[in-house]
Design an enzyme around this catalytic site. Structure first.
Site, short mmCIF file in Angstrom:
data_model
loop_
_atom_site.label_atom_id
_atom_site.label_comp_id
_atom_site.label_asym_id
_atom_site.label_seq_id
_atom_site.Cartn_x
_atom_site.Cartn_y
_atom_site.Cartn_z
N GLU A 84 7.60 -0.17 -1.67
CA GLU A 84 7.17 0.29 -2.97
C GLU A 84 5.93 1.17 -2.89
O GLU A 84 5.79 2.13 -3.63
CB GLU A 84 6.93 -0.90 -3.91
N ASP A 85 5.03 0.83 -1.99
CA ASP A 85 3.72 1.49 -2.00
C ASP A 85 3.49 2.49 -0.87
O ASP A 85 2.44 3.10 -0.81
CB ASP A 85 2.61 0.43 -1.94
#
Ligand code: MN
Length: 505
Positions: A84-85
């Site tokens: 996600e990051d």
């Protein structure tokens, strides 16, 4: 920089040390690899508090190691924020760590992308949680740990965000953790959120508690020493003996019931004794009663007769040293783990080839049932309806009703004999024509109470459920079966009309 580097390696070493205490053969290299992989992926990122990002997945993994989960969950927890990051993808994780780990991480990533607001957001959150939970329980456990760590570092966020995260934890995460029996995590979620949702009440409870513990601490320590000596003198091994302090939010709820009067709370501190065998539990109970006089009606044998939710332990409350009232809880290690960790204890005891308790089996059955029903969940209004009913199953208070054979059926409040019938088997629900509660014939819409014994009268020739039952049933299982029967009857009827009209043309 060097300092940070060495601090991190100390932490991953701590994590590994923790895992090795409950899983001596754990794949240590895999854990270290996952840590380095995540650290490199998050390189240069910092949390709102200013600390390196990698501290967050590391803390999440440590919380899970406290729950004695298998290595796969530890590894996935270390990697949980990578796709996600960072620019590293689930595919990259699959190449390095295999399909199983990649699919857990993908599940968490899916849960992370929630952009809705207000009630829509709430519903959407729930839907995602249920779908994730049904497909892989490991995802939801990592999500709980992730949320616990985020809650404990919440002060770095602006106030309005703090409140949103805290509320969501109390309203969504904690009830689900509760339903899965993961009490240790449920309590942490509640206590951490409590501080942000009701700061004044939190401070009040914390103050009361600290004061009470200050007064009681030396006393409890003394009693613990006395009883520990006594048990050992009887040649029984003590695996652990500790004072269990009530969690803040549960103390708060109890205080509200007793007009906020601390004097009425007797179980703020209880002494918990963990011994190897069931026979040791009874021996310890005898030792305690020889020493101190038990209070009438307060000896509970939840080992021979587990609580309806499966909880097992021996409880007794005695007039202890100097006439003070003290509660003791005596149990084996497996009983203890299952009471604290709920469904998370399942891996530990099943992988060892031991059998899980009725409690964990029941929780597993619920998740399996949920997974089964997920297949039928479609988008649109129908979805909203089924979601509503699942939500009700989780958040309503539960009652426990007995079958004539003495089995316990766990139902939501206000459930009826029809719900009971469907909870036993869909065929019993479909053919049910009447019911007896505690030997009295009752109508099918009668509300059941905890402790009732219910017997269902069936007629094998009955063709199916009465659609009118929908007006009073409470469980999603009953609703689902009644509706799908009605629907299939309707389709048959429409098909017949089509066939007949086809003939006409
Ligand atoms: Mn996270």
């Amino acid at each position: 920089m060097l300092l940070v580097e060495s601090m991190q390696s100390i932490s991953v070493d701590n994590l590994i040390k923790k895992v090795l205490t409950y899983q001596p053969g754990a794949d240590v290299d895999m854990i270290r690899l996952a840590f380095e992989f995540a650290r490199d992926a998050h390189e240069g990122q910092v949390r709102k508090s200013g600390e390196p990002y990698i501290n967050h997945p590391l803390a999440t993994a440590e919380l899970l190691a406290d729950m004695k989960v298998p290595t796969s969950i530890i590894v996935a927890a270390l990697l949980h924020d990578v796709p996600e990051d960072t620019i590293v993808t689930v595919e990259d994780i699959r190449k390095n760590f295999g399909d199983d780990i990649a699919s857990i991480v993908a599940g968490i990533t899916k849960l992370g992308k929630i952009k809705y607001r207000g009630i829509d957001r709430y519903v959407e959150n729930l839907r995602k949680m249920f779908i994730a939970m049904a497909s892989d329980l490991r995802v939801i456990l990592i999500k709980f740990a992730d949320r616990i760590h985020n809650l404990s570092t919440l002060n770095a966020l602006p106030p309005h965000k703090r409140l949103r995260v805290a509320l969501e934890s109390m309203q969504i995460y904690a009830p689900i953790a509760n339903r899965l029996g993961v009490n240790e995590m449920r309590a942490q979620l509640e206590d951490l959120a409590f501080a942000h949702v009701m700061p004044k009440e939190y401070e009040w409870v914390t103050g009361l508690m600290e004061q009470a513990i200050r007064v009681k601490k030396t006393y409890v320590d003394r009693v613990r020493n006395i009883i520990e000596q006594e048990i050992k003198a009887n040649d029984i091994e003590v695996l652990d003996i500790h004072g269990r302090v009530k969690h803040k939010y549960s103390l708060y709820k109890k205080l509200l019931k007793y007009e906020r009067d601390m004097v009425q709370i007797h179980d703020l501190v209880a002494l918990r004794i963990i011994v190897p065998k069931i026979s040791d539990c009874y021996a310890v109970l005898g030792i305690i009663h020889q020493k101190w006089k038990p209070l009438k009606g307060r000896i509970k044998d939840y080992i021979a007769q587990p609580k309806p939710n499966g909880y097992q332990s021996l409880h007794t409350t005695v007039f202890c040293e100097e006439g003070e009232i003290v509660e003791f809880q005596i149990r084996t290690e497996q009983m203890h783990d299952e009471a604290e960790l709920g469904i998370a204890a399942h891996w530990q005891y099943d992988e060892d080839g031991k059998t899980a308790s009725p409690k964990v089996r029941k929780q597993m059955a619920w998740v399996k049932d949920l997974a089964e029903r997920q297949k039928f969940l479609k988008s649109g209004p129908e979805f909203m309806e089924s979601l509503e009913s699942i939500k009700i199953d989780v958040f309503q208070n539960r009652i426990f009703v007995f079958t004539p054979e003495g089995d316990v059926i766990d139902l939501p409040e206000d459930a009826t004999p029809v719900d009971f019938a469907y909870a036993i088997h869909s065929q019993i629900g479909n053919t049910c024509v009447g019911a007896r509660i505690n030997d009295h014939i009752v109508s099918l819409d009668t509300k059941l109470c905890s402790g009732d014994c219910c017997e269902i009268i069936v007629d094998k020739n009955r063709t199916g459920p009465n659609p009118d039952w929908l007006s009073f049933v409470k469980t999603s299982t009953a609703k689902y079966h009644i509706k799908s029967r009605a629907k299939s009857r309707l389709t048959r009827w429409i098909r017949n009309i089509n066939l007949e009209s086809g003939k006409d043309n």
